[in-house]
Scaffold this active site. Structure first.
Site, PDB file in Angstrom:
ATOM      1  N   CYS A 192       0.722  -1.148   0.073  1.00 54.79           N
ATOM      2  CA  CYS A 192       0.161  -0.018   0.119  1.00 54.79           C
ATOM      3  C   CYS A 192       0.634   1.195  -0.049  1.00 54.79           C
ATOM      4  O   CYS A 192       1.930   1.324   0.769  1.00 54.79           O
ATOM      5  CB  CYS A 192      -0.901  -0.068   1.067  1.00 54.79           C
ATOM      6  SG  CYS A 192      -1.672   1.467   1.708  1.00 54.79           S
ATOM      7  N   THR A 194      -0.520   4.343   0.341  1.00 56.58           N
ATOM      8  CA  THR A 194      -1.696   5.538   0.520  1.00 56.58           C
ATOM      9  C   THR A 194      -0.798   6.469   1.453  1.00 56.58           C
ATOM     10  O   THR A 194      -0.891   7.781   1.222  1.00 56.58           O
ATOM     11  CB  THR A 194      -2.822   4.823   1.357  1.00 56.58           C
ATOM     12  OG1 THR A 194      -3.356   4.193   0.419  1.00 56.58           O
ATOM     13  CG2 THR A 194      -3.786   6.079   1.746  1.00 56.58           C
TER      14      THR A 194
HETATM   15  P1  5GP Z   1      -0.751  -6.941   4.076  1.00 60.05           P
HETATM   16  O1  5GP Z   1      -1.050  -8.257   4.717  1.00 60.05           O
HETATM   17  O2  5GP Z   1       0.095  -7.138   2.535  1.00 60.05           O
HETATM   18  O3  5GP Z   1       0.379  -6.149   4.899  1.00 60.05           O
HETATM   19  O4  5GP Z   1      -1.826  -5.988   3.610  1.00 60.05           O
HETATM   20  C1  5GP Z   1      -3.078  -6.431   3.107  1.00 60.05           C
HETATM   21  C2  5GP Z   1      -4.008  -5.368   3.149  1.00 60.05           C
HETATM   22  O5  5GP Z   1      -3.438  -4.096   2.325  1.00 60.05           O
HETATM   23  C3  5GP Z   1      -5.459  -5.752   2.297  1.00 60.05           C
HETATM   24  O6  5GP Z   1      -6.136  -6.474   2.893  1.00 60.05           O
HETATM   25  C4  5GP Z   1      -6.071  -4.184   2.007  1.00 60.05           C
HETATM   26  O7  5GP Z   1      -6.520  -3.692   3.070  1.00 60.05           O
HETATM   27  C5  5GP Z   1      -4.510  -3.543   1.535  1.00 60.05           C
HETATM   28  N1  5GP Z   1      -4.340  -3.481   0.459  1.00 60.05           N
HETATM   29  C6  5GP Z   1      -4.151  -3.941  -0.649  1.00 60.05           C
HETATM   30  N2  5GP Z   1      -3.885  -3.601  -1.778  1.00 60.05           N
HETATM   31  C7  5GP Z   1      -3.687  -2.073  -1.521  1.00 60.05           C
HETATM   32  C8  5GP Z   1      -3.540  -1.126  -2.427  1.00 60.05           C
HETATM   33  O8  5GP Z   1      -3.262  -1.184  -3.642  1.00 60.05           O
HETATM   34  N3  5GP Z   1      -3.505   0.134  -1.898  1.00 60.05           N
HETATM   35  C9  5GP Z   1      -3.891   0.129  -0.303  1.00 60.05           C
HETATM   36  N4  5GP Z   1      -3.772   1.638   0.093  1.00 60.05           N
HETATM   37  N5  5GP Z   1      -4.272  -0.882   0.356  1.00 60.05           N
HETATM   38  C10 5GP Z   1      -4.115  -1.976  -0.234  1.00 60.05           C
END
Ligand code: 5GP
Length: 351
Positions: A192, A194
């Site tokens: 992400c 953001t």
């Molecule tokens: P991880 O387990 O990889 O740290 O986080 C997974 C979470 O990242 C997902 O469930 C979703 O909430 C968030 N996420 C997935 N793709 C994106 C993206 O392209 N942008 C953002 N802002 N959040 C994402």
């Protein structure tokens, strides 16, 4: 009235900023620990007993193959949004009524999302779709809250999970709208961007603690979504009060991604990309809308084979964390958790 800039000075923390303090325990082995939890949702009236870890609704993670690997462990999957209806029909119909609550159908809040769900419900036995995940990047819009209310009116007995948000007041609003599980996390995800692209976000451990406090006061549940990089982070998320924990990156790079590994320098890799990354937008809509910057990135993850070994690590880590603090049941973990702060300040780049 003169406008005064407000700065919240209270320190907010991420998983990496803390460790869990060990406590006296009568447990002698990890095998004595029960990591399932039973939840009764007050809005839908449904009950589910699961190992409350959810595979994220992302390409390569929230797949049908992942659901097949998760179901024997009583773990949950939020399917990604991009399966053809006929594929979903076949899959949902293959689920038993006991299995159905472990799989969430995922949707956004556009008219096309509603049309797609309506079309699916015409071809699948309604009862096989027990849970719906309403997923938007920004859960703070009025439109989203209104949509949540309409979904609850239309589906009084389905388990509704919705997000993402990071603060108590909006948790309360979504709870009033009839949401059973509120998804918490803006910006912590490994792919992400953001926080970098918009400057918006909230350190995840604090978001989980504060949202859990708000949710539990009014009898709803939260799902800590994103930011878990190692099994210990999953234990911290539960210790902080997360009822469910959603993970993406830790599940990426496996056969269950339904992606073909590619060769690079003699090694195999699978791409893990954010749902709003350029890769995702190009794959699913063929373009990046002009008003939208990508808020996700892509990474190449070494291919790890079957997800089973990774699941053993995550579940073993969680059981062991419970043993260290004397929690015989996962439910007791938050009560028995004391966090020790181990960093002095947040990294200026929010990582
Ligand atoms: P991880 O387990 O990889 O740290 O986080 C997974 C979470 O990242 C997902 O469930 C979703 O909430 C968030 N996420 C997935 N793709 C994106 C993206 O392209 N942008 C953002 N802002 N959040 C994402």
């Amino acid at each position: 009235m003169r406008y005064v800039m407000r700065i919240e000075n209270e320190i907010k923390l991420d998983y990496k900023d803390v460790l869990i303090r060990p406590k006296r325990s009568t447990l002698t082995s990890r095998s004595e620990v029960d990591i399932t939890r039973a939840f009764s949702f007050k809005d839908s009236g449904q009950t589910i007993t699961s190992v409350p870890i959810i595979a994220a609704n992302m390409d390569g993670v929230g797949t049908i193959a992942m659901a097949r690997a998760f179901l024997p462990h009583k773990m949950l999957v939020a399917l990604h949004k991009h399966y053809e209806l006929k594929v979903l029909k076949k899959f949902f119909e293959s689920l038993t009524h006991e299995q159905a609550p472990y799989v969430f159908y995922t949707m956004g809040i556009k008219d096309t999302d509603v049309e797609r769900l309506t079309a699916l419900l015409k071809i699948v036995d309604e009862k096989k779709i027990a849970g719906i995940c309403i997923d938007v990047a920004n859960g703070y819009t009025e439109r989203f809250v209104e949509f949540a209310k309409r979904m609850r009116d239309r589906f009084p007995s389905k388990i509704l999970m919705a997000g993402n948000v990071v603060t108590g007041e909006i948790v309360e609003e979504l709870a009033l709208a009839g949401i059973d599980i509120i998804k918490v996390g803006i910006g912590p995800g490994s792919v992400c961007t953001t926080r970098k692209m918009t400057g918006v976000g909230y350190p995840q451990l604090s978001a989980v603690i504060e949202c859990a406090d708000a949710a539990h006061g009014i009898g709803v549940r939260i799902c800590a979504d994103g930011g878990c990089q190692v099994p210990g982070d999953v234990a911290k998320a539960f210790g902080a009060g997360g009822d469910f924990v959603m993970i993406g990156s830790m599940l990426s790079g496996h056969t269950e991604s339904e992606m073909k590994p590619f060769q690079k320098g003699g090694e195999k890799y699978i791409t893990y990309y954010g749902s709003s990354s350029e890769d995702a937008m190009l794959k699913h809509s063929g373009k990046i809308p002009h008003y939208r910057a990508s808020e996700g990135k892509s990474v190449e993850v070494p291919y790890k084979g079957s997800v089973e070994r990774t699941l053993q690590e995550i579940l073993g880590g969680l059981r062991s964390a419970c043993t260290y603090v004397g929690a015989q049941h996962l439910k007791e973990l938050p009560k028995r958790t004391t966090f020790i702060r181990v960093t002095q300040q947040l990294n200026p780049r929010y990582q």
